[in-house]
Write a protein that holds these residues in place. Structure first.
Motif, PDB file in Angstrom:
ATOM      1  N   GLY A   1       0.921  -1.286   0.051  1.00 42.73           N
ATOM      2  CA  GLY A   1      -0.085  -0.033   0.109  1.00 42.73           C
ATOM      3  C   GLY A   1       0.835   1.369   0.068  1.00 42.73           C
ATOM      4  N   LEU A   2       1.872   1.146   0.869  1.00 46.63           N
ATOM      5  CA  LEU A   2       2.674   2.248   1.034  1.00 46.63           C
ATOM      6  C   LEU A   2       3.442   2.570  -0.370  1.00 46.63           C
ATOM      7  CD1 LEU A   2       3.944   2.411   4.643  1.00 46.63           C
ATOM      8  CD2 LEU A   2       2.526   3.962   3.540  1.00 46.63           C
ATOM      9  N   VAL A   3       4.102   1.606  -0.972  1.00 54.20           N
ATOM     10  CA  VAL A   3       4.736   1.785  -2.228  1.00 54.20           C
ATOM     11  C   VAL A   3       3.818   2.424  -3.419  1.00 54.20           C
ATOM     12  CG1 VAL A   3       6.063   0.333  -3.969  1.00 54.20           C
ATOM     13  CG2 VAL A   3       6.609  -0.175  -1.384  1.00 54.20           C
ATOM     14  N   GLY A   4       2.764   1.754  -3.335  1.00 57.03           N
ATOM     15  CA  GLY A   4       1.671   2.109  -4.118  1.00 57.03           C
ATOM     16  C   GLY A   4       1.497   3.523  -4.023  1.00 57.03           C
ATOM     17  N   ALA A   5       1.151   4.023  -2.692  1.00 61.28           N
ATOM     18  CA  ALA A   5       0.959   5.533  -2.450  1.00 61.28           C
ATOM     19  C   ALA A   5       2.208   6.527  -3.027  1.00 61.28           C
ATOM     20  CB  ALA A   5       0.698   5.817  -0.828  1.00 61.28           C
ATOM     21  N   VAL A   6       3.297   5.914  -2.791  1.00 63.05           N
ATOM     22  CA  VAL A   6       4.522   6.805  -3.022  1.00 63.05           C
ATOM     23  C   VAL A   6       4.392   6.885  -4.678  1.00 63.05           C
ATOM     24  CG1 VAL A   6       6.879   6.895  -3.208  1.00 63.05           C
ATOM     25  CG2 VAL A   6       5.901   6.126  -0.898  1.00 63.05           C
ATOM     26  N   ARG A   7       4.313   5.767  -5.318  1.00 69.13           N
ATOM     27  CA  ARG A   7       4.236   5.749  -6.673  1.00 69.13           C
ATOM     28  C   ARG A   7       3.373   6.684  -7.212  1.00 69.13           C
ATOM     29  NH1 ARG A   7       5.479  -0.531  -7.753  1.00 69.13           N
ATOM     30  NH2 ARG A   7       7.614  -0.543  -7.139  1.00 69.13           N
ATOM     31  N   SER A   8       2.222   6.758  -6.759  1.00 71.43           N
ATOM     32  CA  SER A   8       1.307   7.406  -7.009  1.00 71.43           C
ATOM     33  C   SER A   8       1.300   9.156  -7.080  1.00 71.43           C
ATOM     34  CB  SER A   8      -0.341   7.144  -6.381  1.00 71.43           C
ATOM     35  OG  SER A   8      -1.237   7.910  -6.746  1.00 71.43           O
ATOM     36  N   VAL A   9       1.624   9.579  -5.729  1.00 74.29           N
ATOM     37  CA  VAL A   9       2.228  10.755  -5.371  1.00 74.29           C
ATOM     38  C   VAL A   9       3.265  11.066  -6.122  1.00 74.29           C
ATOM     39  CG1 VAL A   9       3.093  12.235  -3.554  1.00 74.29           C
ATOM     40  CG2 VAL A   9       1.140  10.502  -3.132  1.00 74.29           C
ATOM     41  N   GLY A  10       4.095  10.251  -6.385  1.00 79.63           N
ATOM     42  CA  GLY A  10       5.183  10.626  -7.302  1.00 79.63           C
ATOM     43  C   GLY A  10       4.818  10.943  -8.525  1.00 79.63           C
ATOM     44  N   ALA A  11       3.812  10.368  -9.272  1.00 74.84           N
ATOM     45  CA  ALA A  11       3.479  10.588 -10.688  1.00 74.84           C
ATOM     46  C   ALA A  11       2.744  11.975 -10.506  1.00 74.84           C
ATOM     47  CB  ALA A  11       2.322   9.542 -10.811  1.00 74.84           C
ATOM     48  N   ILE A  12       2.010  12.377  -9.517  1.00 73.95           N
ATOM     49  CA  ILE A  12       1.364  13.493  -9.428  1.00 73.95           C
ATOM     50  C   ILE A  12       2.084  14.626  -9.452  1.00 73.95           C
ATOM     51  CG2 ILE A  12      -0.514  14.862  -7.887  1.00 73.95           C
ATOM     52  CD1 ILE A  12      -1.738  12.239  -7.302  1.00 73.95           C
ATOM     53  N   LEU A  13       3.278  14.459  -8.444  1.00 80.19           N
ATOM     54  CA  LEU A  13       4.062  15.617  -8.404  1.00 80.19           C
ATOM     55  C   LEU A  13       5.101  15.780  -9.572  1.00 80.19           C
ATOM     56  CD1 LEU A  13       5.373  14.921  -4.633  1.00 80.19           C
ATOM     57  CD2 LEU A  13       3.860  16.664  -5.459  1.00 80.19           C
ATOM     58  N   ALA A  14       5.405  14.555 -10.244  1.00 81.45           N
ATOM     59  CA  ALA A  14       6.319  14.858 -11.451  1.00 81.45           C
ATOM     60  C   ALA A  14       5.520  15.600 -12.623  1.00 81.45           C
ATOM     61  CB  ALA A  14       6.373  13.344 -12.030  1.00 81.45           C
ATOM     62  N   GLU A  15       4.061  15.494 -12.652  1.00 84.61           N
ATOM     63  CA  GLU A  15       3.378  16.566 -13.521  1.00 84.61           C
ATOM     64  C   GLU A  15       3.311  17.878 -12.876  1.00 84.61           C
ATOM     65  OE1 GLU A  15      -0.872  16.518 -15.950  1.00 84.61           O
ATOM     66  OE2 GLU A  15      -0.245  14.600 -14.977  1.00 84.61           O
ATOM     67  N   ALA A  16       3.053  18.031 -11.645  1.00 87.93           N
ATOM     68  CA  ALA A  16       2.589  19.326 -11.183  1.00 87.93           C
ATOM     69  C   ALA A  16       3.944  19.893 -10.660  1.00 87.93           C
ATOM     70  CB  ALA A  16       1.703  19.011  -9.960  1.00 87.93           C
ATOM     71  N   CYS A  17       4.948  19.521 -10.366  1.00 86.67           N
ATOM     72  CA  CYS A  17       6.055  19.867  -9.706  1.00 86.67           C
ATOM     73  C   CYS A  17       7.284  19.185 -10.561  1.00 86.67           C
ATOM     74  CB  CYS A  17       6.213  19.998  -8.366  1.00 86.67           C
ATOM     75  SG  CYS A  17       4.935  20.930  -7.663  1.00 86.67           S
ATOM     76  N   PRO A  18       7.558  19.339 -12.000  1.00 88.19           N
ATOM     77  CA  PRO A  18       8.464  18.570 -12.265  1.00 88.19           C
ATOM     78  C   PRO A  18      10.030  18.847 -11.901  1.00 88.19           C
ATOM     79  CG  PRO A  18       7.617  20.227 -13.908  1.00 88.19           C
ATOM     80  CD  PRO A  18       6.837  20.187 -12.714  1.00 88.19           C
ATOM     81  N   ARG A  19      10.946  18.108 -11.823  1.00 89.05           N
ATOM     82  CA  ARG A  19      12.343  18.500 -11.315  1.00 89.05           C
ATOM     83  C   ARG A  19      12.981  19.252 -12.118  1.00 89.05           C
ATOM     84  NH1 ARG A  19      15.460  15.453  -7.813  1.00 89.05           N
ATOM     85  NH2 ARG A  19      17.502  15.741  -7.871  1.00 89.05           N
ATOM     86  N   SER A  20      13.940  20.266 -11.879  1.00 86.91           N
ATOM     87  CA  SER A  20      14.608  20.970 -12.499  1.00 86.91           C
ATOM     88  C   SER A  20      16.006  20.858 -12.309  1.00 86.91           C
ATOM     89  CB  SER A  20      14.002  22.453 -12.478  1.00 86.91           C
ATOM     90  OG  SER A  20      14.008  22.955 -11.282  1.00 86.91           O
ATOM     91  N   ALA A  21      16.853  21.565 -13.098  1.00 86.83           N
ATOM     92  CA  ALA A  21      18.469  21.901 -13.005  1.00 86.83           C
ATOM     93  C   ALA A  21      18.495  22.263 -11.574  1.00 86.83           C
ATOM     94  CB  ALA A  21      19.006  22.514 -13.941  1.00 86.83           C
ATOM     95  N   GLY A  22      19.354  21.724 -10.698  1.00 88.93           N
ATOM     96  CA  GLY A  22      19.801  22.267  -9.225  1.00 88.93           C
ATOM     97  C   GLY A  22      19.016  21.783  -8.141  1.00 88.93           C
ATOM     98  N   ASP A  23      17.989  21.094  -8.545  1.00 91.87           N
ATOM     99  CA  ASP A  23      17.049  20.352  -7.333  1.00 91.87           C
ATOM    100  C   ASP A  23      17.924  19.344  -6.835  1.00 91.87           C
ATOM    101  OD1 ASP A  23      14.875  21.522  -7.708  1.00 91.87           O
ATOM    102  OD2 ASP A  23      13.869  20.256  -9.336  1.00 91.87           O
ATOM    103  N   ILE A  24      17.871  19.501  -5.430  1.00 91.60           N
ATOM    104  CA  ILE A  24      18.322  18.450  -4.416  1.00 91.60           C
ATOM    105  C   ILE A  24      17.487  17.722  -3.612  1.00 91.60           C
ATOM    106  CG2 ILE A  24      20.658  19.929  -4.665  1.00 91.60           C
ATOM    107  CD1 ILE A  24      19.890  20.749  -1.801  1.00 91.60           C
ATOM    108  N   ASP A  25      18.020  16.667  -3.115  1.00 91.95           N
ATOM    109  CA  ASP A  25      17.170  15.901  -2.180  1.00 91.95           C
ATOM    110  C   ASP A  25      17.566  16.445  -0.641  1.00 91.95           C
ATOM    111  OD1 ASP A  25      15.526  14.245  -0.962  1.00 91.95           O
ATOM    112  OD2 ASP A  25      16.804  12.126  -1.513  1.00 91.95           O
ATOM    113  N   GLU A  26      16.203  17.295  -0.522  1.00 90.62           N
ATOM    114  CA  GLU A  26      16.499  18.108   0.841  1.00 90.62           C
ATOM    115  C   GLU A  26      16.060  17.353   1.976  1.00 90.62           C
ATOM    116  OE1 GLU A  26      14.922  22.283   0.545  1.00 90.62           O
ATOM    117  OE2 GLU A  26      14.211  21.518  -1.279  1.00 90.62           O
ATOM    118  N   LEU A  27      15.285  16.072   1.892  1.00 97.35           N
ATOM    119  CA  LEU A  27      14.782  15.238   3.051  1.00 97.35           C
ATOM    120  C   LEU A  27      15.196  13.848   2.789  1.00 97.35           C
ATOM    121  CD1 LEU A  27      11.203  16.952   3.384  1.00 97.35           C
ATOM    122  CD2 LEU A  27      13.259  17.573   4.893  1.00 97.35           C
TER     123      LEU A  27
END
Length: 210
Positions: free
Chosen positions: A176-202
């Motif tokens: 369930g959690l893996v599925g939720a992470v993938r679903s949230v990730g897909a939504i964020l990839a469209e709404a907040c796509p990665r750009s140059a200079g992005d770093i893993d902050e958390l």
């Protein structure tokens, strides 16, 4: 479902969920954090209230229907209160005494408190997203920061939460959690796509609260 989180999620399972977080974040500026809590509250107040009400009510039928002395009635009061308090030591029983609405409210508040305390409001683009589950309450919540809320329409997370709740009821927490992470990730990839200079902050590791 009550008990320790580590009985439901092995170290290997936690590692696989963290790996899914890293993979999801590779395509978005969003920061996904997963938190699994054994419970959102201890719910001791309903038991204490029940013991108090029972102790206050017990003398009247005893006075009316028996010839017991005041000392005997006092002992009966104490015995009844202690019996209820002893039963209240069971977490499962305490949970049954609490209305579903109260449990949902407690779990929502726990998720929002964790969101603030775990630093999700301090990312550069305000793109933190918390996936929070409370096992005892069987509750799932997704909390997003301001940057995500500006880009994602209300209700977007509903299907993700619904699928996660189904997995919780089936005791398929990792899936369930893996599925939720993938679903949230897909939504964020469209709404907040990665750009140059992005770093893993958390950190990607799953936060476990017993």
């Amino acid at each position: 479902m009550t008990g320790r989180v580590t009985r439901s999620l092995s170290p290997e399972a936690l590692a696989r969920i963290a790996e899914a977080v890293g993979e999801a974040e590779s395509r978005t500026a969003g920061e996904i954090v997963v938190m699994v809590s054994a419970r959102a509250g201890l719910y001791r107040s309903p038991v204490l209230l029940a013991a108090l009400i029972a102790a206050l009510a017990a003398p009247w039928p005893l006075i009316a229907l028996t010839g017991w002395s005041a000392a005997g009635i006092a002992l009966a009061q104490a015995a009844l209160a202690l019996a209820i308090l002893s039963l209240g030591a069971s977490e499962a029983l305490r949970l049954r005494l609490v209305p579903a609405r109260a449990k949902r409210a407690r779990a929502r508040e726990a998720a929002r408190r964790a969101f603030r305390q775990r630093g999700l409001t301090r990312t550069r683009g305000r793109t933190g997203v918390l996936i929070h589950i409370a096992l005892a309450e069987q509750h799932a919540e997704i909390v997003a920061d301001a940057g995500v809320l500006r880009a994602v329409a209300p209700g977007t997370w509903d299907a993700t939460i619904a699928a996660l709740l189904v997995a919780l009821r089936r005791d398929e927490i990792e899936a369930g959690l893996v599925g939720a992470v993938r679903s949230v990730g897909a939504i964020l990839a469209e709404a907040c796509p990665r750009s140059a200079g992005d770093i893993d902050e958390l950190p990607n590791r799953v936060i476990v609260s017993e």
